[in-house]
Design a protein around this motif. Structure first.
Motif, PDB file in Angstrom:
ATOM      1  N   VAL A 167      25.986  -7.400  52.206  1.00 14.88           N
ATOM      2  CA  VAL A 167      25.105  -6.240  52.414  1.00 14.88           C
ATOM      3  C   VAL A 167      24.846  -6.063  53.905  1.00 14.88           C
ATOM      4  N   ARG A 168      24.552  -7.162  54.594  1.00 11.61           N
ATOM      5  CA  ARG A 168      24.305  -7.113  56.034  1.00 11.61           C
ATOM      6  C   ARG A 168      25.538  -6.598  56.788  1.00 11.61           C
ATOM      7  N   ASP A 169      26.737  -6.884  56.264  1.00 10.54           N
ATOM      8  CA  ASP A 169      27.991  -6.513  56.923  1.00 10.54           C
ATOM      9  C   ASP A 169      28.528  -5.143  56.483  1.00 10.54           C
ATOM     10  N   GLY A 170      27.769  -4.431  55.649  1.00 13.41           N
ATOM     11  CA  GLY A 170      28.159  -3.076  55.279  1.00 13.41           C
ATOM     12  C   GLY A 170      29.046  -2.938  54.057  1.00 13.41           C
ATOM     13  N   TRP A 171      29.205  -4.003  53.297  1.00 13.32           N
ATOM     14  CA  TRP A 171      29.991  -3.950  52.065  1.00 13.32           C
ATOM     15  C   TRP A 171      29.087  -3.500  50.920  1.00 13.32           C
ATOM     16  N   THR A 172      29.672  -2.866  49.901  1.00 16.12           N
ATOM     17  CA  THR A 172      28.941  -2.509  48.691  1.00 16.12           C
ATOM     18  C   THR A 172      29.684  -3.067  47.485  1.00 16.12           C
ATOM     19  N   GLN A 173      28.944  -3.281  46.413  1.00 10.64           N
ATOM     20  CA  GLN A 173      29.571  -3.818  45.207  1.00 10.64           C
ATOM     21  C   GLN A 173      30.616  -2.833  44.694  1.00 10.64           C
ATOM     22  N   ASP A 174      31.772  -3.355  44.321  1.00  5.56           N
ATOM     23  CA  ASP A 174      32.837  -2.532  43.770  1.00  5.56           C
ATOM     24  C   ASP A 174      32.392  -2.041  42.396  1.00  5.56           C
ATOM     25  N   PRO A 175      32.280  -0.727  42.196  1.00  7.42           N
ATOM     26  CA  PRO A 175      31.808  -0.219  40.900  1.00  7.42           C
ATOM     27  C   PRO A 175      32.778  -0.517  39.756  1.00  7.42           C
ATOM     28  N   GLU A 176      34.007  -0.878  40.077  1.00 10.83           N
ATOM     29  CA  GLU A 176      34.993  -1.195  39.046  1.00 10.83           C
ATOM     30  C   GLU A 176      35.105  -2.695  38.774  1.00 10.83           C
TER      31      GLU A 176
ATOM     32  N   LEU B  95      34.421  -6.306  37.275  1.00 10.56           N
ATOM     33  CA  LEU B  95      33.956  -6.797  35.974  1.00 10.56           C
ATOM     34  C   LEU B  95      32.623  -7.518  36.149  1.00 10.56           C
ATOM     35  N   LEU B  96      31.846  -7.566  35.088  1.00  9.96           N
ATOM     36  CA  LEU B  96      30.567  -8.251  35.119  1.00  9.96           C
ATOM     37  C   LEU B  96      30.767  -9.692  35.593  1.00  9.96           C
ATOM     38  N   GLY B  97      30.024 -10.088  36.581  1.00  7.74           N
ATOM     39  CA  GLY B  97      30.119 -11.445  37.107  1.00  7.74           C
ATOM     40  C   GLY B  97      31.094 -11.603  38.262  1.00  7.74           C
ATOM     41  N   ASP B  98      31.978 -10.620  38.491  1.00 12.07           N
ATOM     42  CA  ASP B  98      32.906 -10.696  39.614  1.00 12.07           C
ATOM     43  C   ASP B  98      32.167 -10.431  40.914  1.00 12.07           C
ATOM     44  N   LEU B  99      32.499 -11.193  41.943  1.00 12.81           N
ATOM     45  CA  LEU B  99      31.964 -10.952  43.273  1.00 12.81           C
ATOM     46  C   LEU B  99      33.028 -10.173  44.042  1.00 12.81           C
ATOM     47  N   ARG B 100      33.012  -8.866  43.853  1.00 14.48           N
ATOM     48  CA  ARG B 100      34.000  -8.003  44.501  1.00 14.48           C
ATOM     49  C   ARG B 100      33.279  -6.825  45.142  1.00 14.48           C
ATOM     50  N   PHE B 101      33.620  -6.588  46.406  1.00 13.02           N
ATOM     51  CA  PHE B 101      32.928  -5.594  47.209  1.00 13.02           C
ATOM     52  C   PHE B 101      33.940  -4.719  47.928  1.00 13.02           C
ATOM     53  N   ILE B 102      33.493  -3.539  48.345  1.00 15.72           N
ATOM     54  CA  ILE B 102      34.373  -2.624  49.066  1.00 15.72           C
ATOM     55  C   ILE B 102      33.704  -2.155  50.349  1.00 15.72           C
ATOM     56  N   ARG B 103      34.536  -1.853  51.322  1.00 11.59           N
ATOM     57  CA  ARG B 103      34.086  -1.257  52.583  1.00 11.59           C
ATOM     58  C   ARG B 103      35.283  -0.525  53.162  1.00 11.59           C
ATOM     59  N   GLU B 104      35.093   0.758  53.414  1.00  9.88           N
ATOM     60  CA  GLU B 104      36.184   1.598  53.899  1.00  9.88           C
ATOM     61  C   GLU B 104      37.373   1.452  52.949  1.00  9.88           C
ATOM     62  N   ASP B 105      38.522   1.013  53.435  1.00  9.71           N
ATOM     63  CA  ASP B 105      39.698   0.884  52.578  1.00  9.71           C
ATOM     64  C   ASP B 105      40.008  -0.574  52.233  1.00  9.71           C
ATOM     65  N   MET B 106      38.988  -1.440  52.295  1.00 13.88           N
ATOM     66  CA  MET B 106      39.192  -2.867  52.048  1.00 13.88           C
ATOM     67  C   MET B 106      38.437  -3.328  50.801  1.00 13.88           C
ATOM     68  N   THR B 107      38.983  -4.357  50.161  1.00 11.86           N
ATOM     69  CA  THR B 107      38.325  -5.014  49.040  1.00 11.86           C
ATOM     70  C   THR B 107      38.093  -6.475  49.408  1.00 11.86           C
ATOM     71  N   LEU B 108      36.880  -6.950  49.189  1.00  6.15           N
ATOM     72  CA  LEU B 108      36.492  -8.331  49.453  1.00  6.15           C
ATOM     73  C   LEU B 108      36.208  -9.003  48.121  1.00  6.15           C
ATOM     74  N   SER B 109      36.795 -10.179  47.914  1.00  2.91           N
ATOM     75  CA  SER B 109      36.558 -10.941  46.681  1.00  2.91           C
ATOM     76  C   SER B 109      36.179 -12.365  47.030  1.00  2.91           C
ATOM     77  N   ILE B 110      35.180 -12.885  46.334  1.00  4.28           N
ATOM     78  CA  ILE B 110      34.847 -14.298  46.413  1.00  4.28           C
ATOM     79  C   ILE B 110      35.231 -14.873  45.055  1.00  4.28           C
ATOM     80  N   VAL B 111      36.150 -15.849  45.080  1.00  2.50           N
ATOM     81  CA  VAL B 111      36.693 -16.405  43.841  1.00  2.50           C
ATOM     82  C   VAL B 111      36.441 -17.904  43.823  1.00  2.50           C
ATOM     83  N   PHE B 112      35.814 -18.381  42.761  1.00  2.00           N
ATOM     84  CA  PHE B 112      35.586 -19.815  42.604  1.00  2.00           C
ATOM     85  C   PHE B 112      36.862 -20.467  42.097  1.00  2.00           C
ATOM     86  N   LEU B 113      37.170 -21.635  42.653  1.00  2.00           N
ATOM     87  CA  LEU B 113      38.430 -22.297  42.356  1.00  2.00           C
ATOM     88  C   LEU B 113      38.308 -23.237  41.172  1.00  2.00           C
TER      89      LEU B 113
END
Length: 127
Positions: free
Chosen positions: A60-69, A71-89
């Motif tokens: 949020v501080r870096d200007g990303w917003t939650q990806d509206p697409e 899935l529930l529980g996914d940590l996926r965000f968008i900013r401009e033309d980029m997608t950010l994902s945090i994935v647990f291993l």
């Protein structure tokens, strides 16, 4: 893309995973689509909830917003033309990606931070 600050943001106590000291960055093409990406992998002795709380604040501080697409529980965000994902291993995910058994990444909350973006494409974000 490898220089984006969010790749180096991490909760207190998280460390860069052994064997993943450098940001993994590059590009690939599939069916005419070109994707650029950057990934960073961390080990963390705490919980997934602590990792999640850290990234909700950081993105949020870096200007990303939650990806509206996402899935529930996914940590996926968008900013401009980029997608950010945090994935647990998990052991299964590591084996699939050719990293074998890595207890340091599957105990606590080992995770990766990935950013990707389509280049010269009609797609707005990658999925």
């Amino acid at each position: 893309m490898a220089a984006l600050d969010i790749l180096n943001s991490r909760p207190d106590g998280a460390t860069i995973a052994r064997g993943f000291e450098e940001v993994d960055a590059g590009c690939w093409a599939d069916s005419g689509e070109v994707v650029v990406y950057a990934d960073r992998t961390y080990t963390f002795p705490g919980t997934r909830a602590e990792v999640t709380a850290h990234y909700w604040t950081a993105v949020v501080r870096d200007g990303w917003t939650q990806d509206p697409e996402a899935l529930l529980g996914d940590l996926r965000f968008i900013r401009e033309d980029m997608t950010l994902s945090i994935v647990f291993l998990t052991a299964e995910r590591l084996a699939k990606d050719g990293h074998g058994s890595r207890p340091d990444l599957t105990t606590g909350a080992g995770y990766s931070v990935s950013i990707d973006s389509y280049v010269n494409s009609d797609a707005k974000t990658s999925r």
